[in-house]
Design a protein around this motif. Structure first.
Motif, short mmCIF file in Angstrom:
data_model
loop_
_atom_site.label_atom_id
_atom_site.label_comp_id
_atom_site.label_asym_id
_atom_site.label_seq_id
_atom_site.Cartn_x
_atom_site.Cartn_y
_atom_site.Cartn_z
N UNK A 1 -15.52 -36.54 -0.91
CA UNK A 1 -15.49 -36.23 -2.34
C UNK A 1 -14.92 -34.84 -2.57
N UNK A 2 -15.35 -33.90 -1.76
CA UNK A 2 -14.85 -32.52 -1.90
C UNK A 2 -13.36 -32.43 -1.58
N UNK A 3 -12.92 -33.18 -0.59
CA UNK A 3 -11.48 -33.17 -0.24
C UNK A 3 -10.67 -33.78 -1.37
N UNK A 4 -11.18 -34.84 -1.99
CA UNK A 4 -10.48 -35.42 -3.14
C UNK A 4 -10.39 -34.42 -4.29
N UNK A 5 -11.46 -33.66 -4.50
CA UNK A 5 -11.45 -32.64 -5.55
C UNK A 5 -10.42 -31.55 -5.23
N UNK A 6 -10.30 -31.19 -3.98
CA UNK A 6 -9.32 -30.18 -3.58
C UNK A 6 -7.90 -30.70 -3.79
N UNK A 7 -7.67 -31.96 -3.44
CA UNK A 7 -6.35 -32.55 -3.67
C UNK A 7 -6.03 -32.56 -5.16
N UNK B 1 -1.84 -47.50 -12.97
CA UNK B 1 -0.93 -47.78 -14.09
C UNK B 1 -0.59 -46.49 -14.85
N UNK B 2 0.62 -46.43 -15.38
CA UNK B 2 1.11 -45.18 -15.98
C UNK B 2 0.26 -44.73 -17.17
N UNK B 3 -0.18 -45.66 -18.03
CA UNK B 3 -0.98 -45.23 -19.19
C UNK B 3 -2.33 -44.66 -18.76
N UNK B 4 -2.96 -45.29 -17.76
CA UNK B 4 -4.22 -44.75 -17.26
C UNK B 4 -3.99 -43.43 -16.52
N UNK B 5 -2.89 -43.35 -15.80
CA UNK B 5 -2.60 -42.12 -15.06
C UNK B 5 -2.45 -40.94 -16.01
N UNK B 6 -1.82 -41.18 -17.15
CA UNK B 6 -1.67 -40.10 -18.13
C UNK B 6 -3.02 -39.69 -18.71
N UNK B 7 -3.87 -40.66 -19.02
CA UNK B 7 -5.19 -40.31 -19.56
C UNK B 7 -6.05 -39.61 -18.51
N UNK B 8 -5.94 -40.02 -17.24
CA UNK B 8 -6.68 -39.35 -16.18
C UNK B 8 -6.16 -37.93 -15.97
N UNK B 9 -4.83 -37.76 -16.03
CA UNK B 9 -4.24 -36.44 -15.81
C UNK B 9 -4.64 -35.46 -16.91
N UNK B 10 -4.87 -35.97 -18.10
CA UNK B 10 -5.27 -35.11 -19.22
C UNK B 10 -6.79 -34.98 -19.35
N UNK B 11 -7.52 -35.53 -18.40
CA UNK B 11 -8.99 -35.49 -18.47
C UNK B 11 -9.49 -34.05 -18.42
N UNK B 12 -10.53 -33.79 -19.17
CA UNK B 12 -11.08 -32.44 -19.24
C UNK B 12 -12.33 -32.30 -18.40
N UNK B 13 -12.54 -33.26 -17.51
CA UNK B 13 -13.69 -33.20 -16.62
C UNK B 13 -13.43 -32.19 -15.51
N UNK B 14 -14.47 -31.82 -14.82
CA UNK B 14 -14.33 -30.92 -13.68
C UNK B 14 -13.71 -31.64 -12.49
N UNK C 1 -14.79 -32.06 -9.35
CA UNK C 1 -15.69 -32.94 -8.60
C UNK C 1 -16.00 -34.19 -9.40
N UNK C 2 -16.15 -34.05 -10.71
CA UNK C 2 -16.40 -35.21 -11.56
C UNK C 2 -15.23 -36.19 -11.51
N UNK C 3 -14.02 -35.66 -11.52
CA UNK C 3 -12.84 -36.52 -11.39
C UNK C 3 -12.82 -37.21 -10.03
N UNK C 4 -13.21 -36.48 -8.99
CA UNK C 4 -13.24 -37.06 -7.65
C UNK C 4 -14.26 -38.19 -7.56
N UNK C 5 -15.35 -38.07 -8.30
CA UNK C 5 -16.38 -39.11 -8.26
C UNK C 5 -15.95 -40.34 -9.06
N UNK D 1 -11.00 -44.33 -6.55
CA UNK D 1 -10.29 -45.61 -6.56
C UNK D 1 -8.90 -45.50 -5.97
N UNK D 2 -8.26 -44.34 -6.17
CA UNK D 2 -6.84 -44.23 -5.82
C UNK D 2 -6.60 -43.43 -4.55
N UNK D 3 -7.41 -42.43 -4.26
CA UNK D 3 -7.30 -41.72 -2.98
C UNK D 3 -8.37 -42.31 -2.08
#
Length: 127
Positions: free
Chosen positions: A34-40, A60-73, A75-79, A84-86
């Motif tokens: 999880x920590x390595x995913x957060x570092x990536x 998918x591109x639309x989900x990728x854009x919404x994930x890229x713009x996420x305002x989560x921390x 580690x939260x993104x890694x969880x 799913x993708x890494x």
């Protein structure tokens, strides 16, 4: 990754005779990944880089854009969605050892060479 693998090998060899519970090793392994995913995720600094990298990993591109713009921390993104993708397969290709698998092989080798003597028999309560 090389330094992390050295630490995994060292601690697994050090604690091989402690017969750690498999669940403990599994939890440590998941926290490390999880920590390595957060570092990536943190290394992909810009929104464009995050989006392109997620699309390359199969998002998918639309989900990728919404994930890229996420305002989560990080580690939260890694969880939530990076898991799913890494995948563990991607981390293994990059050279990361699985702590659980390596500990199993070390513990099995130790158990084959371990000989019980009179000094290391189990302790009993004296009444």
């Amino acid at each position: 990754m090389e330094k992390i693998n050295q630490v995994i090998r060292g601690w697994s060899n050090y604690f091989r005779c402690a017969w750690l519970y498999k669940e403990t090793v599994r939890k440590l392994d998941s926290k490390l990944r999880r920590r390595i995913r957060a570092i990536i995720w943190k290394q992909w600094k810009s929104i464009r880089k995050k989006e392109e990298s997620l699309v390359r990993l199969g998002c998918p591109r639309d989900k990728a854009h919404s994930y890229a713009c996420a305002r989560q921390g990080y580690v939260r993104c890694a969880i939530t969605f990076l898991n799913k993708y890494i995948r563990n397969i991607h981390l293994k290709k990059k050279g990361l050892l699985s702590m659980e698998e390596y500990f199993d092989t070390v513990a099995v080798r130790f158990m084959k060479t371990f000989v019980r003597t009179a000094q290391c028999r189990t302790a009993r309560w004296v009444v």
